[in-house]
Design a protein around this motif. Sequence first.
Motif, short mmCIF file in Angstrom:
data_model
loop_
_atom_site.label_atom_id
_atom_site.label_comp_id
_atom_site.label_asym_id
_atom_site.label_seq_id
_atom_site.Cartn_x
_atom_site.Cartn_y
_atom_site.Cartn_z
N GLU A 1 50.17 23.78 67.87
CA GLU A 1 50.25 25.17 67.40
C GLU A 1 49.24 25.44 66.31
OE1 GLU A 1 55.08 25.82 67.97
OE2 GLU A 1 54.16 26.20 66.02
N ARG B 1 48.45 28.63 63.27
CA ARG B 1 48.75 29.91 62.63
C ARG B 1 47.58 30.31 61.74
NH1 ARG B 1 54.94 30.40 61.89
NH2 ARG B 1 55.63 28.81 63.35
N ASN C 1 47.18 32.80 58.49
CA ASN C 1 47.96 33.56 57.50
C ASN C 1 49.42 33.67 57.92
OD1 ASN C 1 45.46 33.93 56.21
ND2 ASN C 1 45.08 35.80 57.37
N GLY C 2 49.94 32.61 58.51
CA GLY C 2 51.35 32.56 58.88
C GLY C 2 51.68 33.11 60.26
N GLU C 3 50.72 33.75 60.90
CA GLU C 3 50.97 34.36 62.22
C GLU C 3 50.55 33.39 63.33
OE1 GLU C 3 49.30 38.15 64.78
OE2 GLU C 3 49.22 38.25 62.59
N VAL C 4 51.45 33.15 64.28
CA VAL C 4 51.15 32.19 65.36
C VAL C 4 50.05 32.74 66.26
CG1 VAL C 4 52.05 30.96 67.35
CG2 VAL C 4 53.49 31.27 65.32
N LYS C 5 48.99 31.95 66.43
CA LYS C 5 47.87 32.36 67.29
C LYS C 5 47.75 31.46 68.52
CE LYS C 5 46.09 35.55 64.51
NZ LYS C 5 46.01 36.97 64.90
N SER D 1 49.88 28.41 70.72
CA SER D 1 51.13 27.70 70.89
C SER D 1 51.18 27.16 72.30
CB SER D 1 52.31 28.66 70.64
OG SER D 1 53.53 27.97 70.82
N ASP E 1 41.07 34.02 54.92
CA ASP E 1 42.09 33.53 55.86
C ASP E 1 42.43 32.07 55.58
OD1 ASP E 1 42.29 35.92 57.21
OD2 ASP E 1 41.04 35.31 58.91
N GLU F 1 46.45 27.10 59.55
CA GLU F 1 47.33 25.93 59.53
C GLU F 1 47.67 25.56 60.95
OE1 GLU F 1 49.93 26.26 55.53
OE2 GLU F 1 50.12 27.97 56.88
N SER G 1 49.75 17.82 60.44
CA SER G 1 49.21 19.18 60.33
C SER G 1 47.81 19.13 59.74
CB SER G 1 50.12 20.04 59.46
OG SER G 1 50.20 19.49 58.16
#
Length: 232
Positions: A158, A160, A162-166, A168, A212, A215, A223
């Motif tokens: 996975e 992300r 800025n915390g948003e899943v891009k 997966s 940006d 992660e 990670s």
Amino acid sequence: MSKYVFPAPEVVAAPIKGEDGLFPIGRIFCVGRNYEAHAKEMGVVVDREAPFYFTKASSTYIPSGAKVAYPPGTSNYHYEMELVAAIGKPAFRVSKEKALECVFGYACGLDMTRRDLQLAAREQRRPWDLGKDFEESAVLSEIVPADAIGHPTKGAIELRVNGEVKQSSDLSLLIHDVAAVIAHLSQFYHLQPGDLIYTGTPEGVGPVVAGDRIEGLVAGIGSVALTITPAE
Ligand code: MN
């Protein structure tokens, strides 16, 4: 008197989980289009017959957690989240069955890409170097020894921003798994301890801009993170 006319580059090396010693990085091989859904989003019908490769210089290595400036010459700087295999023993013409014996461990990697330059090169049937092999483009987490975790063939991958899943996906969706890639690549190269193989990215690649934070994770491995700062 020195042997060299200017200071020789230092050995590039990555940390290893649970060990003080470092992993000296040799060559960096990268597999192209190794998840079907990513090949599709790149507008290409996937070739399941054999993997293909491009390379990055070891000097492009940058450790996880770094801050990197938005790179020069691009206006479409992309992330690609990848499982990375780290080679720990020589391997030449190895079978798929024996291929994993040469693997020292695994890491999380980001194959950072100047997508506009890569696609322009692809269009013109030129090499991808400007798009792929550039400074600070091979981001790598610490390497986790296979002795500790085995050889992952499934599990979440996975990313992300800025915390948003891009991105997966799952390692089980690799078209050519690590054993198959090593068996194939070792027909063409004498793989050596220190070589890294970035195994390809799943679908959902996209751009990042200054400010940006990226992660990524691979289940069971760890990670990787990167923060983008303004262009120099
Ligand atoms: Mn890639």
